[in-house]
Write a protein that holds these residues in place. Structure first.
Motif, PDB file in Angstrom:
ATOM      1  N   ALA A 174       0.829  -1.207   0.000  1.00  0.00           N
ATOM      2  CA  ALA A 174       0.000   0.000   0.000  1.00  0.00           C
ATOM      3  C   ALA A 174       0.864   1.258   0.000  1.00  0.00           C
ATOM      4  O   ALA A 174       0.523   2.264  -0.622  1.00  0.00           O
ATOM      5  N   ALA A 177       1.986   1.663  -3.615  1.00  0.00           N
ATOM      6  CA  ALA A 177       0.895   2.089  -4.498  1.00  0.00           C
ATOM      7  C   ALA A 177       0.589   3.576  -4.300  1.00  0.00           C
ATOM      8  O   ALA A 177       0.411   4.332  -5.268  1.00  0.00           O
ATOM      9  N   THR A 178       0.546   3.996  -3.039  1.00  0.00           N
ATOM     10  CA  THR A 178       0.276   5.406  -2.747  1.00  0.00           C
ATOM     11  C   THR A 178       1.415   6.291  -3.246  1.00  0.00           C
ATOM     12  O   THR A 178       1.186   7.360  -3.834  1.00  0.00           O
ATOM     13  N   VAL A 189      -3.922  11.355  -1.999  1.00  0.00           N
ATOM     14  CA  VAL A 189      -4.579  10.128  -2.460  1.00  0.00           C
ATOM     15  C   VAL A 189      -5.700   9.803  -1.481  1.00  0.00           C
ATOM     16  O   VAL A 189      -5.471   9.728  -0.264  1.00  0.00           O
ATOM     17  N   HIS A 191      -8.770   7.182  -0.051  1.00  0.00           N
ATOM     18  CA  HIS A 191      -8.780   5.735   0.189  1.00  0.00           C
ATOM     19  C   HIS A 191     -10.187   5.244   0.506  1.00  0.00           C
ATOM     20  O   HIS A 191     -10.862   5.807   1.378  1.00  0.00           O
ATOM     21  N   ARG A 203      -3.440  -2.398   4.688  1.00  0.00           N
ATOM     22  CA  ARG A 203      -3.552  -1.599   3.463  1.00  0.00           C
ATOM     23  C   ARG A 203      -3.805  -0.136   3.818  1.00  0.00           C
ATOM     24  O   ARG A 203      -3.180   0.771   3.268  1.00  0.00           O
ATOM     25  N   TRP A 207      -1.170   3.099   3.322  1.00  0.00           N
ATOM     26  CA  TRP A 207      -1.625   4.317   2.622  1.00  0.00           C
ATOM     27  C   TRP A 207      -1.349   5.554   3.472  1.00  0.00           C
ATOM     28  O   TRP A 207      -0.764   6.529   3.007  1.00  0.00           O
ATOM     29  N   LEU A 248      -6.907   5.133  -3.878  1.00  0.00           N
ATOM     30  CA  LEU A 248      -6.442   3.775  -3.619  1.00  0.00           C
ATOM     31  C   LEU A 248      -7.616   3.000  -3.041  1.00  0.00           C
ATOM     32  O   LEU A 248      -8.177   3.388  -2.011  1.00  0.00           O
ATOM     33  N   ILE A 276      -6.240   2.916  -8.195  1.00  0.00           N
ATOM     34  CA  ILE A 276      -5.452   1.696  -7.983  1.00  0.00           C
ATOM     35  C   ILE A 276      -6.280   0.734  -7.143  1.00  0.00           C
ATOM     36  O   ILE A 276      -6.901   1.133  -6.153  1.00  0.00           O
ATOM     37  N   THR A 293      -3.049  -2.199 -10.185  1.00  0.00           N
ATOM     38  CA  THR A 293      -3.428  -2.875  -8.944  1.00  0.00           C
ATOM     39  C   THR A 293      -2.209  -3.512  -8.302  1.00  0.00           C
ATOM     40  O   THR A 293      -1.125  -3.532  -8.882  1.00  0.00           O
ATOM     41  N   LEU A 328       3.258  -3.979  -7.270  1.00  0.00           N
ATOM     42  CA  LEU A 328       2.396  -3.052  -7.990  1.00  0.00           C
ATOM     43  C   LEU A 328       2.474  -3.351  -9.483  1.00  0.00           C
ATOM     44  O   LEU A 328       3.560  -3.409 -10.061  1.00  0.00           O
ATOM     45  N   THR A 334      -3.998   4.683 -14.115  1.00  0.00           N
ATOM     46  CA  THR A 334      -3.279   5.749 -13.406  1.00  0.00           C
ATOM     47  C   THR A 334      -2.505   6.611 -14.396  1.00  0.00           C
ATOM     48  O   THR A 334      -1.945   6.108 -15.379  1.00  0.00           O
TER      49      THR A 334
END
Length: 338
Positions: A174, A177-178, A189, A191, A203, A207, A248, A276, A293, A328, A334
């Motif tokens: 996470a 991804a963030t 971002v 969530h 997760r 984030w 996310l 994502i 993802t 990722l 994105t």
């Protein structure tokens, strides 16, 4: 015959009362076609009269196996649960284990207790609990210490649980991804979180950590259930806010619902909002746009759980099991903000 407690009755007691072999009782318990209808009816009547509660050892006798694992799970349809169960079954087949599945209906005390009673025979192998949720976690906590058990959990295991746990590093995934969305130029971002046994999932924790490390605003978390409609409603709230440019999502089903809400609000993905997901379900690469993802090796997680319970049953030290780290997978959903 004097009625005894169901906890003290054995399959041989039922066989003696019914005037049949214990193998015949076991076949009845396992719905074997090798029992004629009259005998089946008679044995079931005796079971009812005695108040006998079949245990997993009796079922193991009917299956003709000594290595038995029961998987306790709250949901067999969601991707993470189903793929973990797949990994357990595949590894069990290779190792010569029989696998049963016990679904715990909810985290209500009665449902948890029913599941615990079903798997609490220490002579019938081990238990693997898929404890991604409150129901599974409560079963794990309630299991008697004498029952060999391991669990698949959220990253970091379960507070207050001394059982062996196996997990994937969702928190770092996470974070990555963030960070990817921030590196694309998004100011922050948002969530949409899925349910968590701990209330703050790995997760969600990852984030938040990534946003705090970047010293950017941390928006309010929107929560969704396991149903896609709740995720759609959360997505509708985000779609109405023009400042939202990156989201996310707690899993790919959530991402799909959020994507629909954005579409209905006339907001383009990824032109207006980047999304994502999490898990990399088999169809994620074929969405329009293809979903960025986090790929999770749930099948590997299931295999690791089987290896862990097999080692425990054999009295061996717990193995060091290498799991593929979540990664990722960048696709089309994105892009830099406009």
């Amino acid at each position: 015959m004097t009625r005894r407690s169901s906890a003290t009755l054995s399959i041989r007691d039922v066989a003696a009362a019914a005037g049949v072999s214990y193998q015949t009782v076991s076949r009845v318990l396992n719905d074997s076609p090798r029992v004629n209808a009259d005998t089946r009816r008679h044995v079931l009547e005796v079971i009812e009269r005695l108040g006998y509660r079949p245990n997993r050892a009796a079922r193991a006798l009917g299956l003709g196996v000594s290595n038995t694992v029961t998987v306790v799970v709250a949901n067999t349809t969601l991707y993470g649960y189903a793929a973990t169960l797949q990994g357990i079954e595949e590894a069990a087949r290779s190792a010569g284990f029989a696998v049963g599945v016990r679904v715990v209906e909810s985290d209500e005390p009665a449902d948890v207790q029913h599941a615990v009673e079903h798997v609490s025979d220490p002579d019938a192998g081990g238990v693997v609990v898929i404890a991604f949720d409150t129901a599974g976690a409560e079963v794990l906590r309630a299991l008697p210490a004498k029952v060999p058990a391991v669990a698949a959990t959220e990253a970091g295991g379960l507070p207050g649980v001394s059982r062996s746990t196996v997990f994937l590093d969702e928190r770092q995934a996470a974070v990555d991804a963030t960070a990817h969305l921030l590196e694309l130029g998004h100011r922050t971002v948002h969530h949409v979180a899925i349910p968590s046994e701990s209330g703050t999932s790995a997760r969600q924790s990852g984030w938040r950590a990534a946003l705090e490390a970047a010293n950017v605003p941390v928006p309010e978390v929107l929560t969704a259930g396991w149903d896609v409609r709740s995720a759609y409603l959360a997505g509708a709230r985000l779609a109405a806010d023009p400042d939202v440019t990156a989201v996310l999502c707690g899993n790919d089903d959530t991402a799909l619902a959020v994507r629909r809400a954005l579409y209905e609000a006339g907001r383009d993905v990824p032109g207006d909002v980047s999304i994502i997901g999490f898990d990399d379900v088999p169809g994620a690469a074929y969405w329009t746009p293809a979903l960025t993802t986090v790929r999770m090796d749930f099948v590997g997680l299931g295999r690791a759980c089987l290896a862990a319970i097999a080692a425990e049953l054999a009295g061996e030290p717990r193995q060091v099991i290498s799991l593929a780290p979540p990664s990722l997978v960048v696709r089309e959903s994105t892009a830099p903000p406009r």
